[in-house]
Motif scaffolding. Structure first.
Motif, PDB file in Angstrom:
ATOM      1  N   ILE A  57       0.838  -1.202   0.000  1.00 43.06           N
ATOM      2  CA  ILE A  57       0.000   0.000   0.000  1.00 43.06           C
ATOM      3  C   ILE A  57       0.874   1.254   0.000  1.00 43.06           C
ATOM      4  CG2 ILE A  57      -1.581   1.376   1.410  1.00 43.06           C
ATOM      5  CD1 ILE A  57      -2.903  -1.250   2.255  1.00 43.06           C
ATOM      6  N   LEU A  58       1.897   1.259   0.841  1.00 38.31           N
ATOM      7  CA  LEU A  58       2.776   2.428   0.907  1.00 38.31           C
ATOM      8  C   LEU A  58       3.568   2.598  -0.389  1.00 38.31           C
ATOM      9  CD1 LEU A  58       4.139   2.247   4.573  1.00 38.31           C
ATOM     10  CD2 LEU A  58       2.506   3.874   3.614  1.00 38.31           C
ATOM     11  N   PHE A 108       1.261   4.038  -2.910  1.00 35.88           N
ATOM     12  CA  PHE A 108       0.923   5.431  -2.613  1.00 35.88           C
ATOM     13  C   PHE A 108       2.078   6.373  -2.931  1.00 35.88           C
ATOM     14  CE2 PHE A 108       0.928   8.949   0.496  1.00 35.88           C
ATOM     15  CZ  PHE A 108      -0.255   9.584   0.115  1.00 35.88           C
ATOM     16  N   THR A 109       3.296   5.982  -2.560  1.00 34.77           N
ATOM     17  CA  THR A 109       4.453   6.870  -2.750  1.00 34.77           C
ATOM     18  C   THR A 109       5.087   6.723  -4.129  1.00 34.77           C
ATOM     19  OG1 THR A 109       5.944   5.211  -1.755  1.00 34.77           O
ATOM     20  CG2 THR A 109       4.943   6.829  -0.281  1.00 34.77           C
ATOM     21  N   ARG A 110       5.034   5.504  -4.697  1.00 38.41           N
ATOM     22  CA  ARG A 110       5.583   5.227  -6.033  1.00 38.41           C
ATOM     23  C   ARG A 110       7.058   5.618  -6.147  1.00 38.41           C
ATOM     24  NH1 ARG A 110       0.638   7.017 -10.153  1.00 38.41           N
ATOM     25  NH2 ARG A 110      -0.964   5.707  -9.160  1.00 38.41           N
TER      26      ARG A 110
END
Length: 326
Positions: A50-51, A54-56
């Motif tokens: 997920i992180l 989100f940050t890519r």
């Protein structure tokens, strides 16, 4: 950093081990029984992905192998040894063995971070270990060689991860959420094949089970580890390591409140000792000055600008520059 900001940072960072202290309650009351590795994998891998989504942002250069090392130490190997110790030792003995972690941080910090070993550090280590023993150790607790070794290896993993995070820091421009995502993903990837090889998947999951897994992944991993790594960036390694003692303290209180477990006078004394050890180990602004830590240099006082001769023979002050004023 002022004393007030140090205290605030310590308090916010302590929220992470407090949340981790609720893991036993969530595991026993909400999750399928006898699936500790599955719980660890689902706690780490979804939160990490997920992180990352989100940050890519992926590691670059040297940070590829550093992210792998930190993910293994802080998440993957630590979780595995933690649950292996829990299988072979009573919970109190496992917590007591793991309480050696600040002592390892103390020694590694002196070697890798060149941090001075002060008398209050020794006092905190001893007081914390005694406090944990009083808090969680049962009178008839037994020992098991595999469990003890696993507990020591788990403490070594966590201590090494703390010190290496302090030594390497974070890459420039990388946020704490990205940094957390890297490690949770690596740890989850490491745990996944071990879980599939050693544990059978449950036949079905209730909404209660799903809620428990969601709590461990979102609150217990994504949020808690983000707070933890944020604190590691701002606190000395030893001070942060002592905050992990909040975990058995929270587990004891939650067991008393929700599982109807006993809370004896010696446990209360142990809780006070643990809190005292944490407080003693926390940094103070004055202590840094006495220990020889470099203090931020103060800028020299501004000198009055020289007077300039005006065309009419008088004096004028030079114009005030506006560059840099926001």
């Amino acid at each position: 950093m002022s004393s007030q900001r140090l205290a605030t940072t310590s308090a916010v960072t302590a929220l992470a081990p407090l949340v981790w202290g609720s893991t036993y309650l969530i595991t026993t009351e909400f999750l399928p029984s006898d699936k500790p590795l599955l719980a660890s994998t689902l706690r780490a891998l979804p939160a990490g992905l997920i992180l990352l989504g989100f940050t890519r942002v992926l590691p670059k250069g040297i940070w590829w192998w550093r992210a792998v090392v930190l993910g293994v130490l802080n998440i993957g190997a630590f979780f595995y040894f933690l649950f292996l110790a829990a299988y072979h030792l009573p919970g109190g003995v496992a917590a007591l063995v793991m309480s050696i972690q600040p002592m390892i941080v103390l020694l590694l910090g002196a070697v890798l971070l060149r941090e001075k070993i002060l008398p209050q550090h020794i006092v905190s280590c001893v007081l914390g270990a005694v406090g944990v023993a009083l808090l969680v150790l049962e009178p008839k607790a037994g020992l098991d060689g595999i469990g003890v070794v696993a507990g020591l290896l788990g403490a070594l993993c966590m201590a090494s991860g703390i010190v290496l995070v302090k030594r390497w820091g974070r890459p420039e421009g990388v946020t704490v959420l990205t940094f957390t995502g890297w490690q949770l993903t690596v740890g989850g990837v490491l745990l996944l094949p071990i879980t599939l090889a050693t544990e059978t998947l449950p036949d079905h999951l209730s909404w209660k089970n799903i809620g428990g897994f969601a709590y461990l992944g979102i609150i217990g991993a994504l949020i808690a580890y983000a707070l933890w790594f944020r604190g590691l960036a701002r606190l000395p390694a030893l001070a942060a390591s002592f905050l992990s003692f909040a975990s058995p303290l929270c587990a004891t209180v939650l067991g008393y409140l929700f599982l109807h477990q006993s809370l004896r006078p010696l446990q209360l004394l142990g809780g006070v000792a643990v809190i005292g050890a944490v407080v003693i180990a926390q940094p103070r602004r004055g202590r840094a000055a006495r220990s020889g830590a470099p203090q931020p240099a103060t800028e020299p006082a501004a000198q009055p600008a020289p007077l300039q001769q005006s065309p009419t023979g008088g004096t004028t002050t030079p114009p005030v520059p506006t560059e840099g004023i926001r």
